[in-house]
Design a protein around this motif. Structure first.
Motif, mmCIF file in Angstrom:
data_model
loop_
_atom_site.group_PDB
_atom_site.id
_atom_site.type_symbol
_atom_site.label_atom_id
_atom_site.label_comp_id
_atom_site.label_asym_id
_atom_site.label_seq_id
_atom_site.Cartn_x
_atom_site.Cartn_y
_atom_site.Cartn_z
ATOM 1 N N ARG A 196 -25.019 1.096 -40.384
ATOM 2 C CA ARG A 196 -25.306 1.532 -39.058
ATOM 3 C C ARG A 196 -25.636 3.171 -38.744
ATOM 4 O O ARG A 196 -26.742 3.506 -39.086
ATOM 5 N N ARG A 197 -24.594 3.664 -39.421
ATOM 6 C CA ARG A 197 -24.967 5.172 -39.923
ATOM 7 C C ARG A 197 -26.560 5.283 -40.570
ATOM 8 O O ARG A 197 -26.797 6.805 -40.098
ATOM 9 N N ARG A 198 -27.007 5.047 -41.266
ATOM 10 C CA ARG A 198 -27.434 5.238 -42.221
ATOM 11 C C ARG A 198 -28.867 4.681 -41.419
ATOM 12 O O ARG A 198 -29.737 5.426 -41.247
ATOM 13 N N LEU A 199 -29.239 3.792 -40.476
ATOM 14 C CA LEU A 199 -30.348 3.088 -39.342
ATOM 15 C C LEU A 199 -30.502 3.374 -38.454
ATOM 16 O O LEU A 199 -31.493 3.356 -38.540
ATOM 17 N N GLN A 200 -29.480 3.618 -38.023
ATOM 18 C CA GLN A 200 -29.773 3.180 -36.343
ATOM 19 C C GLN A 200 -29.400 4.867 -35.589
ATOM 20 O O GLN A 200 -30.759 4.796 -34.668
ATOM 21 N N PRO A 201 -29.122 6.165 -36.209
ATOM 22 C CA PRO A 201 -29.723 6.796 -35.648
ATOM 23 C C PRO A 201 -31.357 7.668 -35.156
ATOM 24 O O PRO A 201 -32.264 7.012 -36.365
ATOM 25 N N SER A 233 -26.388 19.480 -49.210
ATOM 26 C CA SER A 233 -24.708 18.367 -49.447
ATOM 27 C C SER A 233 -25.590 17.113 -49.025
ATOM 28 O O SER A 233 -26.039 17.161 -47.823
ATOM 29 N N VAL A 234 -25.492 16.358 -49.781
ATOM 30 C CA VAL A 234 -25.660 15.286 -49.747
ATOM 31 C C VAL A 234 -25.073 14.478 -48.580
ATOM 32 O O VAL A 234 -24.707 13.934 -47.138
ATOM 33 N N GLN A 235 -22.490 15.206 -49.326
ATOM 34 C CA GLN A 235 -22.164 15.105 -47.599
ATOM 35 C C GLN A 235 -22.314 15.197 -46.363
ATOM 36 O O GLN A 235 -21.787 14.787 -45.871
ATOM 37 N N THR A 236 -22.450 16.604 -46.221
ATOM 38 C CA THR A 236 -23.812 16.734 -44.965
ATOM 39 C C THR A 236 -24.602 15.778 -44.156
ATOM 40 O O THR A 236 -24.754 16.630 -43.534
ATOM 41 N N LEU A 237 -25.579 16.416 -45.056
ATOM 42 C CA LEU A 237 -26.446 14.692 -44.365
ATOM 43 C C LEU A 237 -26.081 13.578 -44.225
ATOM 44 O O LEU A 237 -26.620 13.060 -43.159
ATOM 45 N N LEU A 238 -24.758 13.087 -44.857
ATOM 46 C CA LEU A 238 -24.192 11.743 -44.071
ATOM 47 C C LEU A 238 -23.054 11.790 -43.385
ATOM 48 O O LEU A 238 -22.257 10.605 -42.899
ATOM 49 N N ALA A 239 -22.835 12.646 -43.283
ATOM 50 C CA ALA A 239 -21.065 12.663 -42.850
ATOM 51 C C ALA A 239 -21.673 12.574 -40.830
ATOM 52 O O ALA A 239 -22.270 12.454 -40.452
ATOM 53 N N GLU A 240 -19.951 12.031 -41.023
ATOM 54 C CA GLU A 240 -20.498 11.076 -39.318
ATOM 55 C C GLU A 240 -20.022 12.270 -38.101
ATOM 56 O O GLU A 240 -21.052 11.091 -37.287
ATOM 57 N N ASP A 241 -20.025 13.533 -37.936
ATOM 58 C CA ASP A 241 -19.865 13.944 -37.511
ATOM 59 C C ASP A 241 -21.187 14.262 -37.308
ATOM 60 O O ASP A 241 -20.652 16.034 -36.182
ATOM 61 N N TYR A 256 -32.786 10.298 -49.158
ATOM 62 C CA TYR A 256 -32.224 11.306 -49.601
ATOM 63 C C TYR A 256 -31.714 9.515 -51.127
ATOM 64 O O TYR A 256 -31.342 10.031 -51.956
ATOM 65 N N SER A 257 -32.329 8.528 -51.204
ATOM 66 C CA SER A 257 -31.845 7.594 -51.760
ATOM 67 C C SER A 257 -32.798 6.502 -52.068
ATOM 68 O O SER A 257 -33.433 6.060 -51.174
ATOM 69 N N LEU A 295 -33.826 15.056 -51.870
ATOM 70 C CA LEU A 295 -31.920 15.076 -52.662
ATOM 71 C C LEU A 295 -31.935 14.168 -53.658
ATOM 72 O O LEU A 295 -31.389 13.813 -53.140
ATOM 73 N N SER A 296 -31.589 14.654 -54.642
ATOM 74 C CA SER A 296 -31.752 13.764 -55.475
ATOM 75 C C SER A 296 -30.692 14.600 -56.343
ATOM 76 O O SER A 296 -29.996 15.740 -56.907
#
Length: 415
Positions: A196-201, A233-241, A256-257, A295-296
Motif C-alpha cells: 500500500r505504501r508503494r502504490l497508494q500515495p 537512499s532507498v530506505q529514505t525513499l521507502l520510509a514509512e514516515d 527504483y525497482s 536508484l539502482s
C-alpha cells in the motif's frame, strides 16, 4: 488505450470453446507431438495439443527432459533436405526454390510450438514449458539449441507492438497485486501494508507490461517515486514516515525497482521499452517532471572487489564512491561489455551513469551485494537514442564528469 490496442485486447481475450473432456490417450508424448505437426484439421489439432499439454504436465523432471531431448533431436533440421534445398536455390532463385529453402531450414519443432499455441491459454503454458527447459537444459548443447526456437518464436509473439502498458494502483485487482508482491525482485515487499505504501500515495506510481494472451500475468513492472531532487537512499525513499508530495510538486521521477516476472521469458527484452514509455507518458501527464533517473543496485560490486583484492570495509564514503565508480566504468565481461548486469541494462537503454551513493541500501541484501552502494542512471530523453547507439556500437559508457573523476581517483589510489 488506443483503438487498435483495444481491438487487439478483444481479439486475444476472446475464448474459443474447448472440446469436452479429453478421452484417455495412451500414445507416447512423442507420437502425440508427431501427430500434432501432421494434423490438418483445426479442431482435431486443438484436441491433440491439449493432450500433449496434459501429458507434459504429468511428467516429472526426468520425463520432461526426455521430451525436450526428443524435440531437440528427432524434430530438428533435416540436414540432407536443407542441403538439397540450398543447392536448388543456388541453381535458380525462384519463389518456389526460396519457399523450399525456408521450409527446410525450419525445424519441425517450431511448427509444433506454433500449433500448441492455438489452444486457448496456451501461451502461458508455453512460457512455463520454456521455464522448465531453461532449468533442465542448462549446459546441454542440444537443449540449448532447442531453446533458441522457443526464444525465436517468443521474440515475435511478445514484441513491443503486442504489449499493453497498464498502471498498477491500490485499486487494481487483488490477484494482480498478489503477483506484484510475489514477483518483486529488487526490494522485497514485506506485506500488504508495505505494498500500500508503494502504490497508494499520490507521489507513487507503478506500471506493468501485459500481453493480451496472458491478461492476468504481468511480464515486467517498474515502481516509480515522484520526488523533489535525486535521492541517494532507498530506505529514505521507502520510509514509512516520509513526507508525501503532490504529483505536481515533484520535479523528478525515480525508477527504483524493475522486476521481470516470467522466468520463461528470460532473454526476451521488455525493460528498455517499459522505462522509455513510462518516462514519455509521465512527462506528458506531469510537465513539471524534468529529471528521470533510477536508484539502482550494483549487484556485482562486492564480487569484483573480492576479485581485485579490495574491500569497502572501513573505507570512507568518498573512497567507497570512488571504487563503485571505477567498477561501473572499467569492469568488463568477456565480451567487453560492462560487467555489472544492471549497468549493461540501463547503459544499453541509453542512460548515463549519473551519481553513486554510499550507505544507500542498508538492507542485508544491499550490504551483501554492494556494501550498501547504489547508483543513479539518468535518462536524458534528448540523449537516450545517441547514447544507445554509441553503446551498441562500442560499449561506450556515458557518464558525468563527477563519475569519471571518482573513477580516476580510484585508479590513482590503487596504482
Amino acid at each position: 488505450m488506443s483503438l487498435f490496442a483495444d481491438l487487439l485486447t478483444t481479439v486475444f481475450e476472446r475464448r474459443m470453446p474447448l472440446p469436452g473432456k479429453l478421452r484417455r490417450d495412451t500414445r507416447p508424448i512423442e507420437k502425440i507431438a508427431a501427430d500434432l505437426v501432421g494434423t490438418a484439421g483445426e479442431e482435431s489439432g486443438i484436441t491433440t495439443a491439449r493432450q500433449l499439454f496434459e501429458r507434459y504436465a504429468a511428467k516429472d523432471d526426468e520425463g520432461k527432459t526426455a521430451f525436450f531431448r526428443h524435440l531437440a533431436t528427432a524434430m530438428s533440421v533435416d540436414a540432407l533436405r536443407l542441403r538439397a534445398a540450398l543447392a536448388a536455390y543456388e541453381e535458380g532463385q525462384t519463389k518456389d526454390s526460396y519457399r523450399a529453402l525456408m521450409e527446410a531450414a525450419e525445424p519441425a519443432r517450431q511448427e509444433l510450438i506454433r500449433r500448441l499455441n492455438r489452444v486457448p491459454g496456451a501461451t502461458g503454458q508455453l512460457v512455463s514449458m520454456r521455464k522448465d527447459l531453461l532449468r533442465l537444459g542448462r549446459g546441454d548443447p542440444d537443449l540449448e539449441a532447442l531453446d533458441l526456437d522457443f526464444r525465436h518464436l517468443f521474440a515475435s509473439w511478445f514484441n513491443r507492438g503486442f504489449l499493453v502498458l497498464r498502471p498498477i494502483n491500490w485499486e487494481s485487482p487483488a490477484h494482480i497485486l498478489e503477483k506484484i508482491i510475489a514477483y518483486e525482485a529488487v526490494h522485497a515487499i514485506d506485506d500488504w501494508d508495505d505494498l500500500r505504501r508503494r502504490l497508494q500515495p499520490r507521489d507513487r506510481r507503478c506500471f506493468a507490461f501485459f500481453h493480451p494472451a496472458m491478461p492476468d500475468e504481468p511480464l515486467i513492472f517498474v515502481e516509480v517515486a515522484l520526488t523533489r531532487g535525486i535521492p541517494g537512499s532507498v530506505q529514505t525513499l521507502l520510509a514509512e514516515d516520509r513526507a508525501h508530495l503532490t504529483a505536481e510538486e515533484a520535479d523528478t521521477a525515480v525508477f527504483y525497482s524493475i522486476s521481470n516476472c516470467q522466468a520463461g521469458l528470460a532473454g526476451v527484452s521488455f525493460g528498455n521499452s517499459l522505462i522509455k514509455q513510462v518516462a514519455a507518458d509521465l512527462s506528458v501527464a506531469l510537465p513539471g517532471l524534468k529529471t528521470f533517473v533510477t536508484l539502482s543496485p550494483i549487484p556485482g560490486l562486492s564480487r569484483w572487489l573480492e576479485d581485485e583484492g579490495l574491500s569497502l570495509e572501513g573505507a570512507t564514503p568518498k573512497r567507497r564512491r570512488e571504487l563503485a565508480a571505477r567498477y561501473l566504468l572499467t569492469a568488463k565481461d568477456r565480451h567487453g561489455a560492462p560487467r555489472d548486469p544492471v549497468a549493461r541494462f540501463h547503459l544499453g537503454n541509453g542512460a548515463i551513469v549519473h551519481a553513486v551513493h554510499a550507505d544507500a541500501d542498508t538492507s542485508a541484501k544491499g550490504m551483501a551485494q554492494s556494501g550498501g552502494m547504489m547508483v543513479n542512471y539518468l535518462y536524458d530523453l534528448d540523449r537516450v537514442a545517441q547514447n544507445h547507439e554509441r553503446f551498441a556500437a562500442s560499449y561506450a559508457i556515458a557518464s558525468t564528469g563527477e563519475i569519471r573523476a571518482l573513477a580516476n581517483a580510484a585508479e590513482t589510489a590503487t596504482a
